[in-house]
Design a protein around this motif. Structure first.
Motif, PDB file in Angstrom:
ATOM      1  N   GLY A 219       0.715  -1.369   0.044  1.00 30.41           N
ATOM      2  CA  GLY A 219      -0.054   0.041  -0.083  1.00 30.41           C
ATOM      3  C   GLY A 219       0.676   1.288   0.005  1.00 30.41           C
ATOM      4  O   GLY A 219       0.280   2.309   0.301  1.00 30.41           O
ATOM      5  N   ILE A 220       2.123   1.078  -0.336  1.00 26.89           N
ATOM      6  CA  ILE A 220       3.033   2.340  -0.146  1.00 26.89           C
ATOM      7  C   ILE A 220       2.673   3.132  -1.496  1.00 26.89           C
ATOM      8  O   ILE A 220       2.581   4.405  -1.229  1.00 26.89           O
ATOM      9  CB  ILE A 220       4.638   1.868  -0.339  1.00 26.89           C
ATOM     10  CG1 ILE A 220       4.934   1.253   0.702  1.00 26.89           C
ATOM     11  CG2 ILE A 220       5.217   3.048  -0.829  1.00 26.89           C
ATOM     12  CD1 ILE A 220       6.080   0.532   0.864  1.00 26.89           C
ATOM     13  N   SER A 221       2.292   2.513  -2.757  1.00 27.01           N
ATOM     14  CA  SER A 221       1.671   3.518  -3.909  1.00 27.01           C
ATOM     15  C   SER A 221       1.331   2.283  -4.889  1.00 27.01           C
ATOM     16  O   SER A 221       2.068   1.062  -4.879  1.00 27.01           O
ATOM     17  CB  SER A 221       2.653   4.222  -4.459  1.00 27.01           C
ATOM     18  OG  SER A 221       3.719   3.505  -4.926  1.00 27.01           O
ATOM     19  N   ALA A 222       0.633   2.498  -5.837  1.00 29.58           N
ATOM     20  CA  ALA A 222       0.190   1.354  -6.828  1.00 29.58           C
ATOM     21  C   ALA A 222       1.321   1.136  -7.677  1.00 29.58           C
ATOM     22  O   ALA A 222       1.517   0.112  -7.946  1.00 29.58           O
ATOM     23  CB  ALA A 222      -1.042   2.212  -7.689  1.00 29.58           C
ATOM     24  N   ASP A 223       2.134   2.051  -7.905  1.00 29.30           N
ATOM     25  CA  ASP A 223       3.282   1.962  -8.848  1.00 29.30           C
ATOM     26  C   ASP A 223       4.285   1.065  -8.072  1.00 29.30           C
ATOM     27  O   ASP A 223       4.873   0.035  -8.877  1.00 29.30           O
ATOM     28  CB  ASP A 223       3.934   3.298  -9.094  1.00 29.30           C
ATOM     29  CG  ASP A 223       5.067   3.169 -10.180  1.00 29.30           C
ATOM     30  OD1 ASP A 223       4.799   2.469 -11.143  1.00 29.30           O
ATOM     31  OD2 ASP A 223       6.112   3.992  -9.744  1.00 29.30           O
TER      32      ASP A 223
ATOM     33  N   GLY B 119       9.135   7.944   2.885  1.00 31.60           N
ATOM     34  CA  GLY B 119       7.659   7.621   3.016  1.00 31.60           C
ATOM     35  C   GLY B 119       7.810   6.960   4.618  1.00 31.60           C
ATOM     36  O   GLY B 119       8.694   7.023   5.249  1.00 31.60           O
ATOM     37  N   ILE B 120       6.694   6.446   4.967  1.00 34.12           N
ATOM     38  CA  ILE B 120       6.421   5.988   6.250  1.00 34.12           C
ATOM     39  C   ILE B 120       5.574   4.840   6.082  1.00 34.12           C
ATOM     40  O   ILE B 120       4.823   4.445   5.217  1.00 34.12           O
ATOM     41  CB  ILE B 120       5.393   6.854   7.124  1.00 34.12           C
ATOM     42  CG1 ILE B 120       5.916   8.366   7.373  1.00 34.12           C
ATOM     43  CG2 ILE B 120       5.151   5.944   8.393  1.00 34.12           C
ATOM     44  CD1 ILE B 120       7.374   8.030   8.230  1.00 34.12           C
ATOM     45  N   TYR B 121       6.238   3.699   6.524  1.00 33.19           N
ATOM     46  CA  TYR B 121       5.583   2.223   6.339  1.00 33.19           C
ATOM     47  C   TYR B 121       5.580   1.831   7.982  1.00 33.19           C
ATOM     48  O   TYR B 121       6.951   1.687   8.491  1.00 33.19           O
ATOM     49  CB  TYR B 121       6.403   1.381   5.692  1.00 33.19           C
ATOM     50  CG  TYR B 121       6.085   0.003   5.374  1.00 33.19           C
ATOM     51  CD1 TYR B 121       4.695  -0.371   4.833  1.00 33.19           C
ATOM     52  CD2 TYR B 121       6.599  -1.008   5.893  1.00 33.19           C
ATOM     53  CE1 TYR B 121       4.299  -1.448   4.668  1.00 33.19           C
ATOM     54  CE2 TYR B 121       6.127  -2.289   5.865  1.00 33.19           C
ATOM     55  CZ  TYR B 121       4.698  -2.615   5.317  1.00 33.19           C
ATOM     56  OH  TYR B 121       4.267  -3.934   5.102  1.00 33.19           O
ATOM     57  N   LYS B 122       4.564   1.325   8.302  1.00 31.90           N
ATOM     58  CA  LYS B 122       4.363   0.710   9.620  1.00 31.90           C
ATOM     59  C   LYS B 122       4.859   1.630  10.791  1.00 31.90           C
ATOM     60  O   LYS B 122       5.594   1.381  11.825  1.00 31.90           O
ATOM     61  CB  LYS B 122       4.956  -0.788   9.852  1.00 31.90           C
ATOM     62  CG  LYS B 122       4.077  -1.931   9.054  1.00 31.90           C
ATOM     63  CD  LYS B 122       4.569  -2.915   9.411  1.00 31.90           C
ATOM     64  CE  LYS B 122       3.773  -4.024   8.603  1.00 31.90           C
ATOM     65  NZ  LYS B 122       4.078  -5.453   8.566  1.00 31.90           N
ATOM     66  N   ASN B 123       4.607   2.979  10.441  1.00 31.70           N
ATOM     67  CA  ASN B 123       4.949   4.226  11.609  1.00 31.70           C
ATOM     68  C   ASN B 123       6.582   4.072  11.758  1.00 31.70           C
ATOM     69  O   ASN B 123       7.072   4.796  12.607  1.00 31.70           O
ATOM     70  CB  ASN B 123       4.576   3.706  12.876  1.00 31.70           C
ATOM     71  CG  ASN B 123       2.902   3.853  13.041  1.00 31.70           C
ATOM     72  OD1 ASN B 123       2.350   4.533  12.227  1.00 31.70           O
ATOM     73  ND2 ASN B 123       2.435   2.811  13.728  1.00 31.70           N
ATOM     74  N   LYS B 124       7.431   3.917  10.615  1.00 38.35           N
ATOM     75  CA  LYS B 124       8.738   4.149  10.489  1.00 38.35           C
ATOM     76  C   LYS B 124       9.075   4.604   9.179  1.00 38.35           C
ATOM     77  O   LYS B 124       8.563   4.520   8.211  1.00 38.35           O
ATOM     78  CB  LYS B 124       9.545   2.733  10.551  1.00 38.35           C
ATOM     79  CG  LYS B 124       9.317   1.860  11.766  1.00 38.35           C
ATOM     80  CD  LYS B 124       9.799   0.521  11.820  1.00 38.35           C
ATOM     81  CE  LYS B 124      11.203   0.560  11.353  1.00 38.35           C
ATOM     82  NZ  LYS B 124      11.872  -0.839  11.613  1.00 38.35           N
TER      83      LYS B 124
END
Length: 179
Positions: free
Chosen positions: A90-94, A161-166
């Protein structure tokens, strides 16, 4: 039974899809707080590693790719995991459409050139399988060694970006990649 087209060999390494007997080696690596510091931030439990192993089996079965277990050819010693996934983070569709490379080496196998050797072999495999396709990865901004390795193989920071609050750096190896 392992299919020969899924096995990758280098001068020193053998890379193959995981098997049930890899669990203890995988657990030892993923439960080592020093090894996983930049990836999960905490050691994984046996249950967590079991779920990872089953997810890896499913990846190979459903997608035709996944993480390889990497061992030393000379003696069969466990080195780590390297390979491609599509976790739909879910970071981006790309990002979610591109194969995502990842690497993790056991502490005893670090700083011996194994990561470079395995990533290079994995990327050659990918370039044959997905010619002209970008691949992606996420790396912690603090993980200097992984950033250096990614950069060596053409991964450039696409965005933060942020992934799982990191915080993460989203990196891409473009079709016209340069080492």
């Amino acid at each position: 039974m392992l299919m020969p087209e899924l096995i990758v060999e280098t001068t020193r390494l053998l890379m193959r899809p995981p098997q049930m007997q890899d669990f203890e080696d995988l657990y030892a690596m993923w439960s080592d707080a020093e090894v996983v510091h930049h990836v999960t931030g905490y050691p994984l439990t046996r249950e967590d590693v079991w779920a990872r192993l089953l997810r890896s089996f499913g990846h190979w079965a459903a997608m035709g790719f996944g993480h390889w277990v990497v061992t030393e050819k000379a003696n069969g010693s466990f080195v780590g995991e390297v390979g491609f996934v599509q976790y739909r983070r879910g970071i981006s569709a790309d990002f979610d459409r591109a194969p995502e490379i990842g690497w993790m080496l056991a502490r005893r196998a670090q700083r011996l050139g194994y990561a470079s050797e395995a990533v290079d072999a994995a990327l050659h495999w990918a370039d044959v399988r997905w010619p002209g396709s970008d691949t992606v990865c996420i790396i912690s901004p603090d993980n200097v060694e992984s950033l250096r390795l990614g950069n060596k193989f053409g991964y450039r920071v696409d965005h933060e970006g942020i992934y799982k609050n990191k915080p993460i750096l989203v990196c891409r190896r473009a079709t016209n990649h340069q080492k």
